[in-house]
Design a protein around this motif. Sequence first.
Motif, PDB file in Angstrom:
ATOM      1  N   ILE A   1      51.150  -5.517  -6.189  1.00 38.84           N
ATOM      2  CA  ILE A   1      50.919  -4.069  -6.194  1.00 38.84           C
ATOM      3  C   ILE A   1      51.683  -3.411  -5.045  1.00 38.84           C
ATOM      4  N   ILE A   2      51.662  -4.029  -3.874  1.00 35.96           N
ATOM      5  CA  ILE A   2      52.412  -3.489  -2.742  1.00 35.96           C
ATOM      6  C   ILE A   2      53.889  -3.374  -3.084  1.00 35.96           C
ATOM      7  N   SER A   3      54.431  -4.417  -3.717  1.00 35.71           N
ATOM      8  CA  SER A   3      55.867  -4.426  -4.021  1.00 35.71           C
ATOM      9  C   SER A   3      56.264  -3.288  -4.944  1.00 35.71           C
ATOM     10  N   LYS A   4      55.328  -2.795  -5.738  1.00 34.35           N
ATOM     11  CA  LYS A   4      55.616  -1.704  -6.672  1.00 34.35           C
ATOM     12  C   LYS A   4      55.365  -0.342  -6.026  1.00 34.35           C
ATOM     13  N   LEU A   5      54.359  -0.237  -5.188  1.00 33.75           N
ATOM     14  CA  LEU A   5      54.056   1.043  -4.552  1.00 33.75           C
ATOM     15  C   LEU A   5      55.136   1.464  -3.569  1.00 33.75           C
ATOM     16  N   ILE A   6      55.740   0.493  -2.873  1.00 33.38           N
ATOM     17  CA  ILE A   6      56.761   0.863  -1.884  1.00 33.38           C
ATOM     18  C   ILE A   6      58.030   1.391  -2.551  1.00 33.38           C
ATOM     19  N   THR A   7      58.236   1.067  -3.823  1.00 30.55           N
ATOM     20  CA  THR A   7      59.448   1.532  -4.500  1.00 30.55           C
ATOM     21  C   THR A   7      59.395   3.017  -4.833  1.00 30.55           C
ATOM     22  N   VAL A   8      58.210   3.628  -4.787  1.00 32.91           N
ATOM     23  CA  VAL A   8      58.091   5.053  -5.091  1.00 32.91           C
ATOM     24  C   VAL A   8      57.844   5.883  -3.835  1.00 32.91           C
ATOM     25  N   GLY A   9      58.002   5.258  -2.659  1.00 35.99           N
ATOM     26  CA  GLY A   9      57.933   6.023  -1.421  1.00 35.99           C
ATOM     27  C   GLY A   9      56.637   5.918  -0.646  1.00 35.99           C
ATOM     28  N   ILE A  10      55.671   5.187  -1.129  1.00 34.01           N
ATOM     29  CA  ILE A  10      54.437   4.995  -0.354  1.00 34.01           C
ATOM     30  C   ILE A  10      54.764   4.076   0.814  1.00 34.01           C
ATOM     31  N   ASN A  11      54.499   4.539   2.022  1.00 33.49           N
ATOM     32  CA  ASN A  11      54.924   3.778   3.200  1.00 33.49           C
ATOM     33  C   ASN A  11      53.814   3.544   4.217  1.00 33.49           C
ATOM     34  N   LYS A  12      52.601   3.995   3.898  1.00 30.65           N
ATOM     35  CA  LYS A  12      51.502   3.814   4.848  1.00 30.65           C
ATOM     36  C   LYS A  12      50.442   2.906   4.234  1.00 30.65           C
ATOM     37  N   PHE A  13      50.169   1.796   4.904  1.00 25.71           N
ATOM     38  CA  PHE A  13      49.240   0.797   4.375  1.00 25.71           C
ATOM     39  C   PHE A  13      48.275   0.320   5.458  1.00 25.71           C
ATOM     40  N   VAL A  14      47.065   0.044   5.035  1.00 25.36           N
ATOM     41  CA  VAL A  14      46.086  -0.654   5.870  1.00 25.36           C
ATOM     42  C   VAL A  14      45.770  -1.954   5.145  1.00 25.36           C
ATOM     43  N   LEU A  15      46.153  -3.069   5.724  1.00 26.53           N
ATOM     44  CA  LEU A  15      46.019  -4.375   5.077  1.00 26.53           C
ATOM     45  C   LEU A  15      44.856  -5.145   5.697  1.00 26.53           C
ATOM     46  N   VAL A  16      43.925  -5.575   4.853  1.00 23.68           N
ATOM     47  CA  VAL A  16      42.747  -6.298   5.332  1.00 23.68           C
ATOM     48  C   VAL A  16      42.596  -7.593   4.537  1.00 23.68           C
ATOM     49  N   LYS A  46      52.869  -7.535   5.744  1.00 24.04           N
ATOM     50  CA  LYS A  46      53.456  -6.518   6.613  1.00 24.04           C
ATOM     51  C   LYS A  46      54.963  -6.716   6.735  1.00 24.04           C
ATOM     52  N   LYS A  47      55.393  -7.959   6.950  1.00 24.49           N
ATOM     53  CA  LYS A  47      56.825  -8.240   7.060  1.00 24.49           C
ATOM     54  C   LYS A  47      57.545  -7.930   5.748  1.00 24.49           C
ATOM     55  N   PHE A  48      56.874  -8.234   4.621  1.00 25.98           N
ATOM     56  CA  PHE A  48      57.442  -7.948   3.308  1.00 25.98           C
ATOM     57  C   PHE A  48      57.748  -6.459   3.168  1.00 25.98           C
ATOM     58  N   ILE A  49      56.809  -5.624   3.620  1.00 24.06           N
ATOM     59  CA  ILE A  49      56.988  -4.170   3.540  1.00 24.06           C
ATOM     60  C   ILE A  49      58.093  -3.709   4.486  1.00 24.06           C
ATOM     61  N   MET A  50      58.065  -4.206   5.720  1.00 26.24           N
ATOM     62  CA  MET A  50      59.017  -3.763   6.742  1.00 26.24           C
ATOM     63  C   MET A  50      60.454  -4.143   6.394  1.00 26.24           C
ATOM     64  N   ASP A  51      60.623  -5.228   5.639  1.00 27.25           N
ATOM     65  CA  ASP A  51      61.962  -5.665   5.246  1.00 27.25           C
ATOM     66  C   ASP A  51      62.535  -4.839   4.099  1.00 27.25           C
ATOM     67  N   ARG A  52      61.708  -3.965   3.503  1.00 23.18           N
ATOM     68  CA  ARG A  52      62.138  -3.280   2.284  1.00 23.18           C
ATOM     69  C   ARG A  52      62.159  -1.763   2.363  1.00 23.18           C
ATOM     70  N   ILE A  53      61.449  -1.176   3.307  1.00 22.52           N
ATOM     71  CA  ILE A  53      61.461   0.285   3.394  1.00 22.52           C
ATOM     72  C   ILE A  53      61.636   0.727   4.844  1.00 22.52           C
ATOM     73  N   GLU A  54      62.092   1.960   5.003  1.00 29.19           N
ATOM     74  CA  GLU A  54      62.288   2.519   6.336  1.00 29.19           C
ATOM     75  C   GLU A  54      61.026   3.234   6.808  1.00 29.19           C
ATOM     76  N   GLN A  55      60.786   3.162   8.077  1.00 28.67           N
ATOM     77  CA  GLN A  55      59.682   3.861   8.743  1.00 28.67           C
ATOM     78  C   GLN A  55      58.315   3.579   8.117  1.00 28.67           C
ATOM     79  N   PRO A  56      57.976   2.328   7.917  1.00 25.03           N
ATOM     80  CA  PRO A  56      56.639   2.025   7.405  1.00 25.03           C
ATOM     81  C   PRO A  56      55.583   2.211   8.500  1.00 25.03           C
ATOM     82  N   ILE A  57      54.392   2.560   8.070  1.00 26.15           N
ATOM     83  CA  ILE A  57      53.251   2.676   8.982  1.00 26.15           C
ATOM     84  C   ILE A  57      52.202   1.693   8.479  1.00 26.15           C
ATOM     85  N   ILE A  58      51.976   0.621   9.214  1.00 23.75           N
ATOM     86  CA  ILE A  58      51.144  -0.470   8.710  1.00 23.75           C
ATOM     87  C   ILE A  58      50.132  -0.899   9.766  1.00 23.75           C
TER      88      ILE A  58
END
Length: 219
Positions: A1-16, A46-58
């Motif tokens: 789900i994360i891999s699909k959400l980041i492709t549409v510009g969602i860049n803020k995540f709280v991972l638990v 977190k690393k997966f997200i940071m490697d794929r989008i700019e300016q992530p907030i995690i």
Amino acid sequence: IISKLITVGINKFVLVDHDVVSRTNLTRQSAFTLKDIGKPKVDVAKKFIMDRIEQPIIDTYCKQIRNSKDLLGFEDVDMIVVASDDLKVDKIIQAYGNKNRIPLSFPGGYMGATGKIFSIVIPGLTHDYNCMMNSLDNKVNEYKMYKSINSISGFTLSSFASVADFISSISSFEIIKYFTGEMRPYLINKVLHFNFRNYTIDEIEIDNRSCSCFEKQPV
């Protein structure tokens, strides 16, 4: 789900998550690699997200959810995506979402080639997770079919990355619909039951008669 959400510009995540990556996760999680085994899942995600989008907030929290106190501090999130395989945890998060009026997405689950995809839950407007489970429990035939399909001569099918991807594709698209407002989420008060053996999908409407929140919430 994360891999699909980041492709549409969602860049803020709280991972638990309290767990670490295991070898068995690699059969269904394309984000994990052999090098990740033994590492906390939240750190790998977190690393997966940071490697794929700019300016992530995690924000990451490597902890287990045992009660509502473990969720304190998450009241300002826009949605909780519940990727748990623990019914007790699901119910704790549902109660937390109801109390704080936070929408929730319960992607669903599967065993072998069959499974189900749940709807987005909007407190005060839709049925909640408990109602979905109660409605499914009342459909005995579906559960008999679910078990018989996945057990062949005592052999139970394992997990498939393609099935997990199917679930996450639909669930993430429902989330995107909700946030953009371009289309109304289709899975409102509905559960999809799918069978990959013959590629059939059945819609299960949440039964108001067995609903535990129907009298408290408009549907």
